[in-house]
Write an enzyme that holds these catalytic residues in place. Structure first.
Site, PDB file in Angstrom:
ATOM      1  N   SER A 154       0.847  -1.194   0.000  1.00 31.19           N
ATOM      2  CA  SER A 154       0.000   0.000   0.000  1.00 31.19           C
ATOM      3  C   SER A 154       0.878   1.238   0.000  1.00 31.19           C
ATOM      4  O   SER A 154       1.987   1.236   0.565  1.00 31.19           O
ATOM      5  CB  SER A 154      -0.900   0.020   1.243  1.00 31.19           C
ATOM      6  OG  SER A 154      -1.557   1.275   1.374  1.00 31.19           O
ATOM      7  N   TYR A 167      -1.354  -0.147  10.423  1.00 27.51           N
ATOM      8  CA  TYR A 167      -1.463  -0.568   9.027  1.00 27.51           C
ATOM      9  C   TYR A 167      -0.309   0.007   8.207  1.00 27.51           C
ATOM     10  O   TYR A 167       0.326  -0.713   7.420  1.00 27.51           O
ATOM     11  CB  TYR A 167      -2.803  -0.123   8.444  1.00 27.51           C
ATOM     12  CG  TYR A 167      -2.986  -0.519   7.004  1.00 27.51           C
ATOM     13  CD1 TYR A 167      -3.272  -1.838   6.659  1.00 27.51           C
ATOM     14  CD2 TYR A 167      -2.871   0.417   5.983  1.00 27.51           C
ATOM     15  CE1 TYR A 167      -3.434  -2.209   5.332  1.00 27.51           C
ATOM     16  CE2 TYR A 167      -3.024   0.052   4.654  1.00 27.51           C
ATOM     17  CZ  TYR A 167      -3.307  -1.259   4.330  1.00 27.51           C
ATOM     18  OH  TYR A 167      -3.458  -1.629   3.015  1.00 27.51           O
TER      19      TYR A 167
END
Length: 257
Positions: A154, A167
């Site tokens: 990501s 995250y």
């Protein structure tokens, strides 16, 4: 010192290859399964709790021989069993797509809200799980002598902006792990990361589609990223980036700019 081999490898044909996809029953993983199957690969659709979805997807993919595969990121013994099942049922593994992941939306400024349990669960699923999967499948991947590992990362791992600090940290760790693994797994195995920004899925609990649309509207390439856009990048990395390893491809509409 051995002499370097000449170039001109050409595209990586998928006919007769086997692709294992963790988190393959939905979202980016399912889109990658469809695209790789279209190109001729046999797919092992990895799942944790989504067995029905995985079996339905395996049944509808073009081609034949596709299977649903229990591949839970939190259970290394089950992951090793999954690798053994792939060897028994499919005989080989050429492509591994680490698409399984998890998160929880936690405001970055609210440090207390990001409790230990949540932090540990995110790191286990997003970092240790992919590592355990790679570790289990490397013997099969090496056997073919020309394999590819794709880690779905990501942009959050680069810019520190994402659903939670945990995250972001997990995706940065996944990228760095890819660097380390690319050094030790070559030349038989390439390792490439694919990093989208916000994707139009329900992956982040509480994130509305309106928020995704708003974010996309402000990008240099104002297009809402769909799972299939990421899947196409996965296919390109597998089939055409023959001399790329230890690198991460951004699929972010220019958000990093």
């Amino acid at each position: 010192m051995s002499e370097a081999k000449p170039g001109g490898l050409g595209p990586y044909a998928l006919q007769g290859r086997v692709a294992v996809i963790s988190g393959g029953s939905s979202g980016i993983g399912a889109a990658a399964a469809r695209r790789l199957a279209e190109q001729g690969a046999t797919i092992a659709v990895g799942y944790n709790t989504g067995r029905d979805r995985a079996e339905a997807l395996a049944a509808e993919l073009p081609g034949s021989g596709h299977i649903a595969l229990h591949l839970p990121m939190g259970d290394s013994a089950a992951i090793r069993a999954a690798a053994a099942e792939v060897e028994t049922r499919l005989g080989r593994a050429d492509i591994l797509v680490n698409s399984a992941g998890t998160t929880r939306a936690v405001p970055h400024a609210d440090l207390d809200a990001l409790d230990d349990e949540t932090f540990d669960r995110i790191l286990l699923t997003n970092v240790r799980g992919p590592y355990a999967t790679i570790r289990a499948f490397v013997p099969l991947l090496r056997r073919g002598g020309d394999a590819v590992i794709i880690n779905i990362s990501s942009l959050a791992g680069i810019n520190g902006l994402g659903s939670s600090i945990a995250y972001c940290a997990s995706k940065a760790a996944l990228d760095t792990m890819g660097l380390s693994l690319a050094r030790v797994l070559g030349p038989e195995i390439r390792v490439i990361g694919v990093s989208p920004a916000a994707v139009d899925t329900g992956f982040v609990p509480g994130r509305s589609r309106e928020a995704v649309l708003k974010q996309a509207a402000a990008l240099p390439l104002p297009v809402v990223c769909q799972p299939d856009d990421v899947a196409l990048a996965v296919v390109a990395a597998v089939t055409h980036l023959r001399l790329s390893t230890g690198t991460t491809l951004l699929v972010d509409g220019g958000r990093h700019l």
